[in-house]
Design a protein around this motif. Sequence first.
Motif, PDB file in Angstrom:
ATOM      1  N   THR A   1       0.829  -1.206   0.000  1.00 33.50           N
ATOM      2  CA  THR A   1       0.000   0.000   0.000  1.00 33.50           C
ATOM      3  C   THR A   1       0.863   1.255   0.000  1.00 33.50           C
ATOM      4  N   LEU A   2       1.904   1.257   0.819  1.00 30.05           N
ATOM      5  CA  LEU A   2       2.816   2.402   0.875  1.00 30.05           C
ATOM      6  C   LEU A   2       3.486   2.618  -0.476  1.00 30.05           C
ATOM      7  N   ALA A   3       3.924   1.539  -1.110  1.00 35.58           N
ATOM      8  CA  ALA A   3       4.566   1.653  -2.419  1.00 35.58           C
ATOM      9  C   ALA A   3       3.614   2.288  -3.438  1.00 35.58           C
ATOM     10  N   LYS A   4       2.370   1.893  -3.400  1.00 32.33           N
ATOM     11  CA  LYS A   4       1.386   2.466  -4.326  1.00 32.33           C
ATOM     12  C   LYS A   4       1.160   3.940  -4.033  1.00 32.33           C
ATOM     13  N   GLN A   5       1.041   4.298  -2.754  1.00 36.70           N
ATOM     14  CA  GLN A   5       0.813   5.697  -2.373  1.00 36.70           C
ATOM     15  C   GLN A   5       1.979   6.589  -2.770  1.00 36.70           C
ATOM     16  N   ARG A   6       3.206   6.070  -2.655  1.00 35.13           N
ATOM     17  CA  ARG A   6       4.407   6.867  -2.952  1.00 35.13           C
ATOM     18  C   ARG A   6       4.853   6.706  -4.404  1.00 35.13           C
ATOM     19  N   LYS A   7       4.016   6.020  -5.203  1.00 29.42           N
ATOM     20  CA  LYS A   7       4.312   5.811  -6.623  1.00 29.42           C
ATOM     21  C   LYS A   7       5.652   5.095  -6.834  1.00 29.42           C
ATOM     22  N   CYS A   8       5.896   4.097  -6.007  1.00 31.05           N
ATOM     23  CA  CYS A   8       7.091   3.271  -6.141  1.00 31.05           C
ATOM     24  C   CYS A   8       6.836   2.161  -7.157  1.00 31.05           C
ATOM     25  N   SER A   9       7.893   1.742  -7.832  1.00 29.42           N
ATOM     26  CA  SER A   9       7.738   0.701  -8.853  1.00 29.42           C
ATOM     27  C   SER A   9       7.525  -0.673  -8.248  1.00 29.42           C
ATOM     28  N   GLY A  10       7.924  -0.827  -6.979  1.00 31.81           N
ATOM     29  CA  GLY A  10       7.759  -2.126  -6.354  1.00 31.81           C
ATOM     30  C   GLY A  10       8.315  -2.161  -4.954  1.00 31.81           C
ATOM     31  N   VAL A  11       8.311  -3.359  -4.379  1.00 28.69           N
ATOM     32  CA  VAL A  11       8.781  -3.592  -3.003  1.00 28.69           C
ATOM     33  C   VAL A  11       9.850  -4.681  -3.049  1.00 28.69           C
ATOM     34  N   HIS A  12      10.951  -4.465  -2.320  1.00 29.10           N
ATOM     35  CA  HIS A  12      12.070  -5.391  -2.337  1.00 29.10           C
ATOM     36  C   HIS A  12      12.524  -5.661  -0.900  1.00 29.10           C
ATOM     37  N   VAL A  13      12.556  -6.922  -0.525  1.00 29.14           N
ATOM     38  CA  VAL A  13      13.002  -7.336   0.805  1.00 29.14           C
ATOM     39  C   VAL A  13      14.380  -7.968   0.638  1.00 29.14           C
ATOM     40  N   LEU A  14      15.392  -7.347   1.218  1.00 29.42           N
ATOM     41  CA  LEU A  14      16.779  -7.713   0.932  1.00 29.42           C
ATOM     42  C   LEU A  14      17.406  -8.507   2.075  1.00 29.42           C
ATOM     43  N   PHE A  15      18.007  -9.633   1.737  1.00 26.29           N
ATOM     44  CA  PHE A  15      18.719 -10.518   2.663  1.00 26.29           C
ATOM     45  C   PHE A  15      17.855 -11.005   3.828  1.00 26.29           C
ATOM     46  N   PRO A  16      16.628 -11.457   3.539  1.00 30.30           N
ATOM     47  CA  PRO A  16      15.838 -12.111   4.582  1.00 30.30           C
ATOM     48  C   PRO A  16      16.347 -13.532   4.805  1.00 30.30           C
TER      49      PRO A  16
END
Length: 380
Positions: free
Chosen positions: A135-150
């Motif tokens: 939801t935050l990514a959509k609101q901030r017009k981000c291209s996507g979400v990335h979770v790094l080194f989980p």
Amino acid sequence: MTMECKVISTIEEFGKDAWNALLPSDYPFIQYEFFYSLEKSQAVSAKTGWFPQYIGVYRHQTLVGIAPCFIKAHPYGEYVFDWSWAEAYEDAGMEYYPKLVCAVPFTPSSGPRLLVSANEDSAEIYQHLLSAMQTLAKQRKCSGVHVLFPTQTLCDTLKESGFLERRDVQFHWLNRGYTCFDDFMAKLTSRKRRTIRKERQSIGDQGATVHVLEGEAITSAHWDVFTHFYQMTYLKRSGHTGYLNSEFFHHLGETMLDKVVLVFAEAYGDYVAGALYIKSNDTLFGRYWGSLSDFENLHFELCYYQGIEYCIEHGITTFDAGAQGEHKLIRGFEPVITYSGHYLAHQGFHDGIAEYLTREHDMIQQYYDDAFQHLPYRKA
């Protein structure tokens, strides 16, 4: 029961006790103190392209979940390389930045990325956090979400929520109950033993000695010296003074001194190089290094061999010396798979990257398998 998600731009709003109450282990980089040091030193900020957007999940005003997120304006400091994805977006007339990452900035070390209260159902809180991230990514017009080194376990959860799994290879040293450095060396082939002995002997032959500092033995002056080494080495290699500054290292020393090990090389009365390690109960993390002199093999001594010795002496099971570096392989470091999770808002790109990652997974697995064939250990 009432659940609420909040987006918070400074870690101080959570408070140290509330944040650290959710820690699942003593993994150091997810602790409040580490993020606090990054924030207070302005290493993470809108100006540096790491804009904090922490997501907190609250049940009846009690913090029960956290995702440390940042809006990114560039790819630097992530160590999961997606430049080709950004280029593909640009070729299609689209913007890849900003993007939202859930990560520990400048830290390619696998570990917890979503924090959940021990009194809560982790699956439920994970879903709230992941939904809030999208939801935050959509609101901030981000291209996507990335979770790094989980962790691999969290990456499996991400896949169930529609994220794409990406893999890479690092090299970690594993303590197999060695009693001393020579005990470890005895497990290597004779050729590799000779090489390592020669490298280690060359340090003294060049007039250098090594000092390992911990706790109260580390002073403010030591942090000044180390910062200078770190920044000058970055400047020589990359044309800038690095992601971190003196204020960060001093904050780290003030707030996480029990987690820090500093190793210095001294020659002719002056320090000439240094390496910074951060530790948990079971893992030593080699993080930063710097040198003002071109001593042969000094990087190997401070960043690898001293770390191995420290692990053996203190019964630490794993030595994570950082990203990349095939040269670690011949010094006894073994290949391990690392993970990241990716959600692209544009379905066409999401599907295209999914196809690319399927091919990449095969290449990564082949690389991993090949690396095992080149380990320097004697055959049983």
